[in-house]
Motif scaffolding. Structure first.
Motif, PDB file in Angstrom:
ATOM      1  N   HIS A   9       0.163 -49.815 -13.051  1.00 54.70           N
ATOM      2  CA  HIS A   9      -0.993 -49.301 -13.771  1.00 54.70           C
ATOM      3  C   HIS A   9      -2.067 -50.366 -13.911  1.00 54.70           C
ATOM      4  O   HIS A   9      -3.143 -50.097 -14.417  1.00 54.70           O
ATOM      5  N   GLY A  10      -1.751 -51.602 -13.536  1.00 54.25           N
ATOM      6  CA  GLY A  10      -2.731 -52.656 -13.597  1.00 54.25           C
ATOM      7  C   GLY A  10      -3.047 -53.125 -14.986  1.00 54.25           C
ATOM      8  O   GLY A  10      -4.091 -53.725 -15.219  1.00 54.25           O
ATOM      9  N   SER A  11      -2.150 -52.867 -15.959  1.00 52.56           N
ATOM     10  CA  SER A  11      -2.496 -53.200 -17.341  1.00 52.56           C
ATOM     11  C   SER A  11      -1.566 -54.187 -17.989  1.00 52.56           C
ATOM     12  O   SER A  11      -1.934 -54.853 -18.938  1.00 52.56           O
ATOM     13  N   GLU A  12      -0.336 -54.307 -17.502  1.00 54.63           N
ATOM     14  CA  GLU A  12       0.638 -55.155 -18.164  1.00 54.63           C
ATOM     15  C   GLU A  12       1.196 -56.174 -17.191  1.00 54.63           C
ATOM     16  O   GLU A  12       1.528 -55.836 -16.051  1.00 54.63           O
ATOM     17  N   VAL A  44      -0.033 -46.817 -25.382  1.00 58.26           N
ATOM     18  CA  VAL A  44      -0.482 -45.800 -26.333  1.00 58.26           C
ATOM     19  C   VAL A  44       0.684 -45.081 -27.026  1.00 58.26           C
ATOM     20  O   VAL A  44       0.461 -44.152 -27.786  1.00 58.26           O
ATOM     21  N   ARG A  70      -7.060 -47.263 -27.715  1.00 54.67           N
ATOM     22  CA  ARG A  70      -6.009 -47.871 -26.894  1.00 54.67           C
ATOM     23  C   ARG A  70      -6.207 -47.535 -25.415  1.00 54.67           C
ATOM     24  O   ARG A  70      -5.972 -48.380 -24.545  1.00 54.67           O
ATOM     25  N   LEU A  71      -6.603 -46.310 -25.135  1.00 61.47           N
ATOM     26  CA  LEU A  71      -6.852 -45.942 -23.745  1.00 61.47           C
ATOM     27  C   LEU A  71      -8.000 -46.762 -23.170  1.00 61.47           C
ATOM     28  O   LEU A  71      -7.929 -47.230 -22.028  1.00 61.47           O
ATOM     29  N   ALA A  72      -9.040 -46.951 -23.961  1.00 58.29           N
ATOM     30  CA  ALA A  72     -10.188 -47.727 -23.498  1.00 58.29           C
ATOM     31  C   ALA A  72      -9.815 -49.185 -23.255  1.00 58.29           C
ATOM     32  O   ALA A  72     -10.322 -49.825 -22.339  1.00 58.29           O
ATOM     33  N   GLN A  73      -8.914 -49.704 -24.093  1.00 60.79           N
ATOM     34  CA  GLN A  73      -8.490 -51.092 -23.962  1.00 60.79           C
ATOM     35  C   GLN A  73      -7.339 -51.250 -22.976  1.00 60.79           C
ATOM     36  O   GLN A  73      -6.892 -52.369 -22.729  1.00 60.79           O
ATOM     37  N   ARG A  74      -6.834 -50.132 -22.467  1.00 63.54           N
ATOM     38  CA  ARG A  74      -5.727 -50.130 -21.505  1.00 63.54           C
ATOM     39  C   ARG A  74      -4.502 -50.826 -22.088  1.00 63.54           C
ATOM     40  O   ARG A  74      -3.830 -51.605 -21.421  1.00 63.54           O
ATOM     41  N   THR A  75      -4.223 -50.532 -23.346  1.00 68.81           N
ATOM     42  CA  THR A  75      -3.026 -51.030 -24.013  1.00 68.81           C
ATOM     43  C   THR A  75      -2.052 -49.869 -24.195  1.00 68.81           C
ATOM     44  O   THR A  75      -2.460 -48.700 -24.149  1.00 68.81           O
ATOM     45  N   GLN A 105       0.431 -57.712 -12.136  1.00 68.14           N
ATOM     46  CA  GLN A 105       0.404 -56.581 -13.046  1.00 68.14           C
ATOM     47  C   GLN A 105       1.268 -55.470 -12.501  1.00 68.14           C
ATOM     48  O   GLN A 105       1.623 -55.433 -11.329  1.00 68.14           O
TER      49      GLN A 105
END
Length: 244
Positions: free
Chosen positions: A9-12, A92, A85-90, A6
């Motif tokens: 940010h650990g999200s993508e 924004v 989106r913030l909660a799902q870490r997608t 990832q």
């Protein structure tokens, strides 16, 4: 998910050898070898985030004929889209840009007390983009060419290279296409805006119909002109693809 590298940010997932490239969205599709309407508009979610706040504003206003509930409903929905989106870490970006536009419209309409002013920011945006595209084409820096070159990591030598005259012409035609698109929006929506609150429903409908759908259509035609197999001949190292 475990085992997938990832980013910071650990999200993508990180792109790299053996991993599929992240799908391009919005104008990014102009740098792709294939065109996807879904990716161009950010999928169903992108369509909803772009149009739902404005649609809700119109529905609530027409139902209540009260500006404040309509503004609150629209702003709340835009905020919820960002929070989800913030909660799902997608990403924004699209939701946040929609929130910014809604916020400006809400403040503008609240200060004037005129429901039609909820849409005035969008009119100014179209004026700015339309004039910018027109000027870029007139001075020999067609905006589409500049954007596509930046997306592909290429230089701007297409402007002066005689061997790439055909590509330069395609970039110019595509830029004028967008001038026409922005102009069409203004030609329809400005008269409705000038009618004031009596035409809020029609103005909101026009904004929806000429928003995401027209944007996607413009991107597709632009892609056909400058990024599809027939439009790649003028780019270095990018001959047209053979028929399939």
């Amino acid at each position: 998910m475990t085992g997938i590298p990832q980013d910071a940010h650990g999200s993508e997932p990180l792109a790299g050898p053996g991993r599929p490239e992240e799908p391009r969205r919005g104008v990014g599709v102009l740098a792709g070898e294939e065109f996807s309407f879904a990716q161009a508009v950010g999928g169903v979610r992108g369509i909803v985030e772009s149009g739902a706040p404005g649609l809700l504003f119109v529905v609530v206003y027409l139902a209540t004929r009260d500006l404040v509930p309509a503004l609150i409903a629209s702003a709340s929905l835009a905020v919820i889209a960002v929070l989800v989106r913030l909660a799902q870490r997608t990403p924004v970006t699209q939701a946040f840009s929609g929130l910014l536009g809604v916020a400006i419209g809400v403040v503008w309409a609240w200060r004037t007390g005129d429901a039609s002013d909820y849409f005035v920011w969008g009119l100014w945006v179209n004026i700015a983009w339309g004039l910018g595209a027109m000027v870029s084409a007139v001075v020999g820096w067609p905006a589409v060419g500049v954007i596509v070159s930046l997306l592909r990591g290429e230089d701007q030598s297409w402007r002066t290279d005689p061997a790439r005259r055909a590509l330069r012409r395609r970039y110019t035609v595509a830029t004028w296409l967008w001038v026409g698109l922005f102009g069409a929006r203004l030609a329809v929506q400005v008269p409705l805006y000038l009618q004031g609150e009596s035409a809020v429903g029609w103005l909101g409908t026009a904004r929806l119909a000429m928003g995401v759908p027209l944007f996607a259509l413009g991107l597709w035609i632009t892609w056909l002109l400058v990024a599809a197999p027939g439009g790649r001949a003028g780019r270095p190292g990018q001959p047209p693809s053979p028929p399939r």
